[in-house]
Design an enzyme around this catalytic site. Structure first.
Site, mmCIF file in Angstrom:
data_model
loop_
_atom_site.group_PDB
_atom_site.id
_atom_site.type_symbol
_atom_site.label_atom_id
_atom_site.label_comp_id
_atom_site.label_asym_id
_atom_site.label_seq_id
_atom_site.Cartn_x
_atom_site.Cartn_y
_atom_site.Cartn_z
ATOM 1 N N HIS A 146 -37.043 -39.187 31.692
ATOM 2 C CA HIS A 146 -36.754 -38.579 30.382
ATOM 3 C C HIS A 146 -36.915 -39.706 29.370
ATOM 4 O O HIS A 146 -35.934 -40.312 28.935
ATOM 5 C CB HIS A 146 -35.323 -38.040 30.320
ATOM 6 C CG HIS A 146 -35.127 -36.720 30.979
ATOM 7 N ND1 HIS A 146 -34.249 -36.518 32.017
ATOM 8 C CD2 HIS A 146 -35.702 -35.511 30.747
ATOM 9 C CE1 HIS A 146 -34.277 -35.252 32.395
ATOM 10 N NE2 HIS A 146 -35.158 -34.622 31.653
ATOM 11 N N LYS A 153 -39.798 -30.562 29.666
ATOM 12 C CA LYS A 153 -39.342 -29.187 29.428
ATOM 13 C C LYS A 153 -39.866 -28.651 28.084
ATOM 14 O O LYS A 153 -39.100 -28.230 27.215
ATOM 15 C CB LYS A 153 -37.816 -29.089 29.477
ATOM 16 C CG LYS A 153 -37.223 -29.402 30.848
ATOM 17 C CD LYS A 153 -35.716 -29.148 30.848
ATOM 18 C CE LYS A 153 -35.103 -29.423 32.212
ATOM 19 N NZ LYS A 153 -35.052 -30.869 32.533
ATOM 20 N N ILE A 173 -44.843 -23.073 20.963
ATOM 21 C CA ILE A 173 -46.136 -22.390 20.964
ATOM 22 C C ILE A 173 -47.229 -23.340 21.442
ATOM 23 O O ILE A 173 -47.046 -24.561 21.449
ATOM 24 C CB ILE A 173 -46.478 -21.833 19.565
ATOM 25 C CG1 ILE A 173 -46.608 -22.982 18.556
ATOM 26 C CG2 ILE A 173 -45.430 -20.825 19.124
ATOM 27 C CD1 ILE A 173 -47.150 -22.545 17.205
ATOM 28 N N GLY A 174 -48.354 -22.774 21.833
ATOM 29 C CA GLY A 174 -49.426 -23.550 22.446
ATOM 30 C C GLY A 174 -49.894 -24.737 21.640
ATOM 31 O O GLY A 174 -50.042 -25.850 22.186
ATOM 32 N N SER A 209 -30.238 -25.435 38.071
ATOM 33 C CA SER A 209 -29.107 -25.686 38.960
ATOM 34 C C SER A 209 -27.763 -25.657 38.246
ATOM 35 O O SER A 209 -26.724 -25.871 38.867
ATOM 36 C CB SER A 209 -29.277 -27.048 39.653
ATOM 37 O OG SER A 209 -29.395 -28.080 38.689
ATOM 38 N N GLN A 225 -23.144 -28.894 36.286
ATOM 39 C CA GLN A 225 -24.100 -29.137 37.358
ATOM 40 C C GLN A 225 -23.478 -28.769 38.708
ATOM 41 O O GLN A 225 -22.302 -29.034 38.958
ATOM 42 C CB GLN A 225 -24.534 -30.600 37.364
ATOM 43 C CG GLN A 225 -25.515 -30.978 38.472
ATOM 44 C CD GLN A 225 -26.853 -30.281 38.353
ATOM 45 O OE1 GLN A 225 -26.954 -29.073 38.598
ATOM 46 N NE2 GLN A 225 -27.888 -31.001 37.979
#
Length: 276
Positions: A64, A95, A99-100, A153, A221
């Site tokens: 990340h 993640k 939009i494209g 999860s 989590q």
């Protein structure tokens, strides 16, 4: 065709045309590891120390980079050097969820230039198929692969039922670029009528929320053991973060924990592929 559940990683690598999927499966087979380490720390020094210590035991490093307070692009070059030295694949857990056109710019440009160095990335299917089209316009020519978030999860996740089914349908429509899912179980046949599911369907399943001791944290989590994830649910890659590096980034401790997770995950895989 034998179910991917029972096939070896090497056998499955032969069936994938996407370079990133083949690379990951071949790396797993070569290293005898289905372990990924998720490195979520805020200092580059700690980040590199964890990657270097865990690197020999993992098939994949999940990053990340946007949480690194002192990020500099030279970090990417050092990560790539470690990837070659320790033989692991890089997965930036971005993640994407826009939009494209926007995700294509986020993927190719800006400070991080993710497509330049990350073999695999992921996206939420919420925006619809345009998100895959946008990302593939950048990643496919570079030999990259995409995972869709079909399940999560965390307790109370909304990624269930028809949402998960639509994610799988979206992946089937873009099998050249979508190589699998972030999910808690195999997705074979999900969202398809019995006579519609492709016989050669083989999506990779990467699963977070894996722990050997803890069953959860204070932020929702939930954890399952490597055996539960790989053998019982048929997932392919176990993703472990704090269970490997904890709060003290000691190389010897990290290596020992990573080696333990690697052994547990691989033993579950061997048992799975040996069963009939």
């Amino acid at each position: 065709m034998t179910s991917p559940y029972h096939q070896t990683y090497a056998e499955r690598a032969l069936n994938h045309e996407n370079p990133a999927a083949k690379l990951l499966l071949e790396t797993m087979e070569r290293k005898k590891s289905n372990l990924a380490v998720s490195v979520d720390v805020t200092r580059s020094e700690d980040f590199l120390a964890i990657v270097d210590a865990a690197g020999p035991y993992v098939c994949l490093v999940k990053t990340h980079v946007d949480v690194l307070e002192d990020f500099d692009y030279s970090l990417v070059e050092r990560l790539q050097e470690l990837s070659k030295r320790h033989d692991f694949v890089i997965f930036e857990d971005r993640k994407f969820a826009d939009i494209g056109n926007t995700v294509a710019l986020q993927y190719s440009s800006g400070v991080y230039k993710i497509a330049n160095w990350s073999h695999i990335t992921n996206a939420h299917p919420v925006p619809g198929s345009s998100i895959v089209k946008g990302l593939s316009s950048v990643g496919l020519p570079l030999g990259r692969g995409l995972l869709l978030l079909a399940e999560m999860s965390t307790k109370g996740s909304l990624a269930t039922g028809s949402y998960t089914e639509e994610a799988v349908r979206m992946a089937r429509a873009h099998r050249d670029f979508v190589i699998g899912f972030i999910a808690q179980r195999r997705m074979d046949g999900i969202g398809a009528a019995p006579d519609e599911a492709p016989e050669d369907e083989d999506f990779l399943i990467l699963t977070p929320g894996v722990g050997l001791e803890s069953k959860g944290d204070g932020m929702g989590q939930q954890y399952r053991t490597p055996r539960e994830v790989v053998l019982d649910s048929g997932c392919d890659v176990i993703i472990v973060g704090r269970g490997i590096y904890g709060s003290e980034f000691q190389p010897d401790t990290i290596a020992a924990r990573a080696e333990r997770y690697m052994a547990e995950g691989w033993a579950a895989y061997v048992e799975r592929t040996s069963s009939t």
